[in-house]
Design a protein around this motif. Structure first.
Motif, PDB file in Angstrom:
ATOM      1  N   LEU A   1      40.711  -4.386  -3.388  1.00 37.75           N
ATOM      2  CA  LEU A   1      40.262  -2.998  -3.442  1.00 37.75           C
ATOM      3  C   LEU A   1      39.465  -2.685  -2.178  1.00 37.75           C
ATOM      4  O   LEU A   1      38.474  -3.341  -1.873  1.00 37.75           O
ATOM      5  N   GLN A   2      39.927  -1.675  -1.465  1.00 34.82           N
ATOM      6  CA  GLN A   2      39.263  -1.273  -0.233  1.00 34.82           C
ATOM      7  C   GLN A   2      38.358  -0.072  -0.523  1.00 34.82           C
ATOM      8  O   GLN A   2      38.822   0.952  -1.003  1.00 34.82           O
ATOM      9  N   PHE A   3      37.104  -0.214  -0.181  1.00 37.95           N
ATOM     10  CA  PHE A   3      36.140   0.850  -0.425  1.00 37.95           C
ATOM     11  C   PHE A   3      36.419   2.037   0.481  1.00 37.95           C
ATOM     12  O   PHE A   3      36.601   1.891   1.688  1.00 37.95           O
ATOM     13  N   LEU A   4      36.469   3.220  -0.115  1.00 35.10           N
ATOM     14  CA  LEU A   4      36.706   4.429   0.668  1.00 35.10           C
ATOM     15  C   LEU A   4      35.422   5.227   0.861  1.00 35.10           C
ATOM     16  O   LEU A   4      35.028   5.523   1.994  1.00 35.10           O
ATOM     17  N   ILE A   5      34.773   5.607  -0.235  1.00 37.23           N
ATOM     18  CA  ILE A   5      33.629   6.495  -0.119  1.00 37.23           C
ATOM     19  C   ILE A   5      32.800   6.454  -1.396  1.00 37.23           C
ATOM     20  O   ILE A   5      33.313   6.143  -2.467  1.00 37.23           O
ATOM     21  N   HIS A   6      31.501   6.763  -1.246  1.00 40.08           N
ATOM     22  CA  HIS A   6      30.568   6.766  -2.368  1.00 40.08           C
ATOM     23  C   HIS A   6      29.787   8.073  -2.366  1.00 40.08           C
ATOM     24  O   HIS A   6      29.261   8.487  -1.331  1.00 40.08           O
ATOM     25  N   TYR A   7      29.709   8.703  -3.508  1.00 33.16           N
ATOM     26  CA  TYR A   7      28.893   9.894  -3.694  1.00 33.16           C
ATOM     27  C   TYR A   7      27.839   9.623  -4.745  1.00 33.16           C
ATOM     28  O   TYR A   7      28.082   8.920  -5.737  1.00 33.16           O
ATOM     29  N   TYR A   8      26.667  10.162  -4.520  1.00 36.23           N
ATOM     30  CA  TYR A   8      25.594  10.073  -5.499  1.00 36.23           C
ATOM     31  C   TYR A   8      25.047  11.457  -5.742  1.00 36.23           C
ATOM     32  O   TYR A   8      24.543  12.108  -4.820  1.00 36.23           O
ATOM     33  N   ASN A   9      25.180  11.927  -6.952  1.00 40.19           N
ATOM     34  CA  ASN A   9      24.629  13.222  -7.367  1.00 40.19           C
ATOM     35  C   ASN A   9      25.020  14.344  -6.393  1.00 40.19           C
ATOM     36  O   ASN A   9      24.189  15.172  -6.027  1.00 40.19           O
ATOM     37  N   GLY A  10      26.256  14.328  -5.982  1.00 38.34           N
ATOM     38  CA  GLY A  10      26.777  15.395  -5.145  1.00 38.34           C
ATOM     39  C   GLY A  10      26.709  15.153  -3.659  1.00 38.34           C
ATOM     40  O   GLY A  10      27.297  15.916  -2.874  1.00 38.34           O
ATOM     41  N   GLU A  11      26.020  14.104  -3.258  1.00 39.46           N
ATOM     42  CA  GLU A  11      25.875  13.856  -1.820  1.00 39.46           C
ATOM     43  C   GLU A  11      26.622  12.594  -1.410  1.00 39.46           C
ATOM     44  O   GLU A  11      26.577  11.579  -2.100  1.00 39.46           O
ATOM     45  N   GLU A  12      27.248  12.649  -0.248  1.00 41.75           N
ATOM     46  CA  GLU A  12      27.919  11.475   0.285  1.00 41.75           C
ATOM     47  C   GLU A  12      26.885  10.439   0.677  1.00 41.75           C
ATOM     48  O   GLU A  12      25.921  10.748   1.394  1.00 41.75           O
TER      49      GLU A  12
ATOM     50  N   LYS B   1      27.466  -1.646  -0.797  1.00 38.86           N
ATOM     51  CA  LYS B   1      28.917  -1.589  -0.799  1.00 38.86           C
ATOM     52  C   LYS B   1      29.470  -2.876  -1.402  1.00 38.86           C
ATOM     53  O   LYS B   1      28.989  -3.974  -1.104  1.00 38.86           O
ATOM     54  N   LEU B   2      30.487  -2.731  -2.229  1.00 39.56           N
ATOM     55  CA  LEU B   2      31.170  -3.880  -2.793  1.00 39.56           C
ATOM     56  C   LEU B   2      32.416  -4.174  -1.971  1.00 39.56           C
ATOM     57  O   LEU B   2      33.230  -3.274  -1.737  1.00 39.56           O
ATOM     58  N   SER B   3      32.571  -5.426  -1.574  1.00 40.57           N
ATOM     59  CA  SER B   3      33.791  -5.866  -0.891  1.00 40.57           C
ATOM     60  C   SER B   3      34.553  -6.747  -1.866  1.00 40.57           C
ATOM     61  O   SER B   3      33.983  -7.673  -2.438  1.00 40.57           O
ATOM     62  N   PHE B   4      35.840  -6.469  -2.025  1.00 35.75           N
ATOM     63  CA  PHE B   4      36.657  -7.180  -2.995  1.00 35.75           C
ATOM     64  C   PHE B   4      37.645  -8.106  -2.313  1.00 35.75           C
ATOM     65  O   PHE B   4      38.158  -7.819  -1.229  1.00 35.75           O
ATOM     66  N   GLY B   5      37.946  -9.206  -3.000  1.00 36.69           N
ATOM     67  CA  GLY B   5      39.043 -10.050  -2.586  1.00 36.69           C
ATOM     68  C   GLY B   5      40.358  -9.466  -3.073  1.00 36.69           C
ATOM     69  O   GLY B   5      40.373  -8.442  -3.771  1.00 36.69           O
ATOM     70  N   ALA B   6      41.466 -10.114  -2.709  1.00 38.07           N
ATOM     71  CA  ALA B   6      42.800  -9.597  -3.040  1.00 38.07           C
ATOM     72  C   ALA B   6      43.199  -9.892  -4.476  1.00 38.07           C
ATOM     73  O   ALA B   6      44.197  -9.355  -4.955  1.00 38.07           O
ATOM     74  N   GLY B   7      42.453 -10.747  -5.148  1.00 40.96           N
ATOM     75  CA  GLY B   7      42.748 -11.020  -6.547  1.00 40.96           C
ATOM     76  C   GLY B   7      43.553 -12.287  -6.761  1.00 40.96           C
ATOM     77  O   GLY B   7      44.317 -12.723  -5.886  1.00 40.96           O
ATOM     78  N   THR B   8      43.348 -12.899  -7.904  1.00 44.35           N
ATOM     79  CA  THR B   8      44.125 -14.067  -8.350  1.00 44.35           C
ATOM     80  C   THR B   8      44.695 -13.747  -9.720  1.00 44.35           C
ATOM     81  O   THR B   8      43.934 -13.378 -10.627  1.00 44.35           O
ATOM     82  N   THR B   9      46.007 -13.875  -9.851  1.00 42.43           N
ATOM     83  CA  THR B   9      46.650 -13.622 -11.137  1.00 42.43           C
ATOM     84  C   THR B   9      46.645 -14.907 -11.953  1.00 42.43           C
ATOM     85  O   THR B   9      47.220 -15.915 -11.536  1.00 42.43           O
ATOM     86  N   VAL B  10      45.996 -14.858 -13.092  1.00 43.52           N
ATOM     87  CA  VAL B  10      45.922 -16.019 -13.982  1.00 43.52           C
ATOM     88  C   VAL B  10      46.901 -15.842 -15.125  1.00 43.52           C
ATOM     89  O   VAL B  10      46.940 -14.788 -15.774  1.00 43.52           O
ATOM     90  N   THR B  11      47.694 -16.874 -15.352  1.00 43.59           N
ATOM     91  CA  THR B  11      48.623 -16.896 -16.490  1.00 43.59           C
ATOM     92  C   THR B  11      48.253 -18.084 -17.357  1.00 43.59           C
ATOM     93  O   THR B  11      48.250 -19.228 -16.876  1.00 43.59           O
ATOM     94  N   VAL B  12      47.924 -17.815 -18.601  1.00 39.73           N
ATOM     95  CA  VAL B  12      47.582 -18.877 -19.532  1.00 39.73           C
ATOM     96  C   VAL B  12      48.796 -19.138 -20.414  1.00 39.73           C
ATOM     97  O   VAL B  12      49.257 -18.258 -21.142  1.00 39.73           O
ATOM     98  N   ARG B  13      49.317 -20.353 -20.338  1.00 39.44           N
ATOM     99  CA  ARG B  13      50.526 -20.748 -21.079  1.00 39.44           C
ATOM    100  C   ARG B  13      50.141 -21.305 -22.438  1.00 39.44           C
ATOM    101  O   ARG B  13      49.192 -22.077 -22.562  1.00 39.44           O
ATOM    102  N   ALA B  14      50.901 -20.908 -23.444  1.00 36.89           N
ATOM    103  CA  ALA B  14      50.639 -21.401 -24.813  1.00 36.89           C
ATOM    104  C   ALA B  14      51.059 -22.864 -24.953  1.00 36.89           C
ATOM    105  O   ALA B  14      51.927 -23.348 -24.206  1.00 36.89           O
TER     106      ALA B  14
END
Lengths: 111, 113
Positions: free
Chosen positions: B43-54, A98-111
């Motif tokens: 991004l909050q993970f909801l669900i993962h399927y692989y080849n038709g199976e949860e 499972k991948l857990s994500f952070g909320a993100g950081t918005t980067v703005t590069v000023r010219a």
């Protein structure tokens, strides 16, 4: 339960300078870390990753550093370019894939 | 174009309604993941399927359900919608089970009024 935290919601940097994005995590079982980049109206795209057995990975202008003892990773972009303006997400993978994500950081590069 | 197609791009509906979000993974990818991004949230993970199976479930509400069909496309069904369900819903795919690099679609923005 936010296991991955990006405490800076935004970062502004001048073109040509270094951008440093930070990410902290709480789960010591994470074994892979990734950075994704997201432009408006698009999905996140993979940028760079690092395995937990390494402390640095470099790909062109992008370098990710991992400090496992501090449970901290950072993304360095040098030199920053206007096209780097985007939202950057830090992500961590646990051993159940499972991948857990952070909320993100918005980067703005000023010219 | 990432190769992951999500429809609809935008959807506005009322509380109590039911909607279906559709995802076609990248050609050859067997895994499909669903993520929810609410305002100022990761991004909050909801669900993962692989080849038709949860394969794995995250913080998915009981009002939500998903499936992956034999042609590998996936649908996320959201029912009894509440204001708090307003969010961006992303689908992502990967070629194999356990791959950590995901290819994301552009997302479906759901607004519940």
């Amino acid at each position: 339960d936010q296991q991955v935290k990006q405490n800076s919601p935004s970062l502004s940097v001048q073109e040509g300078r270094i951008s440093i994005l930070n990410c902290d995590y709480t789960n010591s079982m994470f074994d892979y870390f990734l950075w994704y980049k997201k432009y408006p109206a698009e999905g996140p795209t993979f940028l760079i990753s690092i395995s937990s057995i390494k402390d640095k990975n470099e790909d062109g202008r992008f370098t990710v550093f991992l400090n496992k003892s501090a449970k901290h990773l950072s993304l360095h972009i040098v030199p920053s370019q206007p096209g780097d303006s985007a939202v950057y997400f830090c992500a961590a993978e646990s051993n159940d894939y499972k991948l857990s994500f952070g909320a993100g950081t918005t980067v703005t590069v000023r010219a | 174009d990432s190769g992951v197609t999500q429809t609809p791009k935008h959807l506005i509906t009322a509380t109590g309604q039911r909607v279906t979000l559709r995802c076609s993974p990248r050609s050859g990818d067997l895994s499909v993941y669903w993520y929810q991004q609410s305002l100022d949230q990761g991004l909050q993970f909801l669900i993962h399927y692989y080849n038709g199976e949860e394969r794995a479930k995250g913080n998915i509400l009981e009002r939500f359900s998903a499936q992956q069909f034999p042609d590998l496309h996936s649908e996320l069904n959201l029912s009894s919608l509440e204001l708090g369900d307003s969010a961006l819903y992303f689908c992502a795919s990967s070629v194999q089970y356990g791959a950590n690099v995901l290819t994301f679609g552009a997302g479906s923005r759901l607004t519940v009024l």
